[in-house]
Design an enzyme around this catalytic site. Sequence first.
Site, PDB file in Angstrom:
ATOM      1  N   TYR A 147       0.786  -1.314  -0.090  1.00  0.00           N
ATOM      2  CA  TYR A 147       0.373   0.370   0.396  1.00  0.00           C
ATOM      3  C   TYR A 147       0.232   0.910  -0.360  1.00  0.00           C
ATOM      4  CZ  TYR A 147       0.821  -0.083   4.803  1.00  0.00           C
ATOM      5  OH  TYR A 147       1.258  -0.316   6.120  1.00  0.00           O
ATOM      6  N   SER A 150       1.136   8.635   2.444  1.00  0.00           N
ATOM      7  CA  SER A 150       1.825  10.096   2.823  1.00  0.00           C
ATOM      8  C   SER A 150       1.305   9.907   4.297  1.00  0.00           C
ATOM      9  CB  SER A 150       1.017  11.150   1.932  1.00  0.00           C
ATOM     10  OG  SER A 150       1.665  10.508   0.847  1.00  0.00           O
ATOM     11  N   HIS A 174       6.078   4.305  16.898  1.00  0.00           N
ATOM     12  CA  HIS A 174       5.552   3.669  15.791  1.00  0.00           C
ATOM     13  C   HIS A 174       6.060   2.954  15.518  1.00  0.00           C
ATOM     14  CE1 HIS A 174       2.478   3.085  12.220  1.00  0.00           C
ATOM     15  NE2 HIS A 174       2.973   3.534  11.455  1.00  0.00           N
TER      16      HIS A 174
END
Length: 251
Positions: A147, A150, A174
Amino acid sequence: MNEAVKTLDGWFCLHDFRSIDWAAWRELNPGNQELMLNELSHFLSDMEITKNIGEGEHTIYSILGQKADLVFFTLRDSLEALNEVENRFNKLAIADYLLPTYSYISVVELSNYLASHMAGGEDPYQNKGVRARLYPALPPKKHICFYPMSKKRDGADNWYMLPMEERQQLIRDHGLIGRSYAGKVQQIIGGSIGFDDYEWGVTLFSDDALEFKRIVTEMRFDEASARYAEFGSFFIGNLLLSEQLSKLFTI
């Protein structure tokens, strides 16, 4: 002006998605089909030679759904080399029956912060761990998920207006989620700012497709994604070995 992130860059990447024109393929006699498949096999054998001498990588997956039937994922050390592969593939007779549906161009990247952390005091490009990330060996995992994404530039949710320190902290948090899936999901991050329509192309590999759902779901709740990320279309598929191509095209 805010400080721009610095990256280390490795192999250039092409995700080439194709749809099989079954109606036209069915009209061919078996002899012509066999000739085309043999030509494709020779092409893939040459690709394997490039892989074996460490000058690139490639893999093929069968894509589910109607966005595409196949993805040819190729990595090379220059855009010229990548374009050469693309042009040679398009000149194959079978390419007339493999209709382009989507493509994505990127370059494998690693943030300078993470690369420096991994390399310690040495040149990151000489560090084995860093090089393995920049010039990855593609794992023969059963499933792939690709995938594009942005970062937002929308009012208060503008990633690029955040101070460098805040961005680094969000990325560290993250990254902890990604590292918790070590051994279950392998990811390749391709930077594509200035190369394609989104800013990154993310490729995930796993032997359990449900791990894609789990990792993406968990990351969606992390602030770096929940507040600042925008996503394109998702593609999911199954590994297609070269020796399985003939069976796929048999009608």
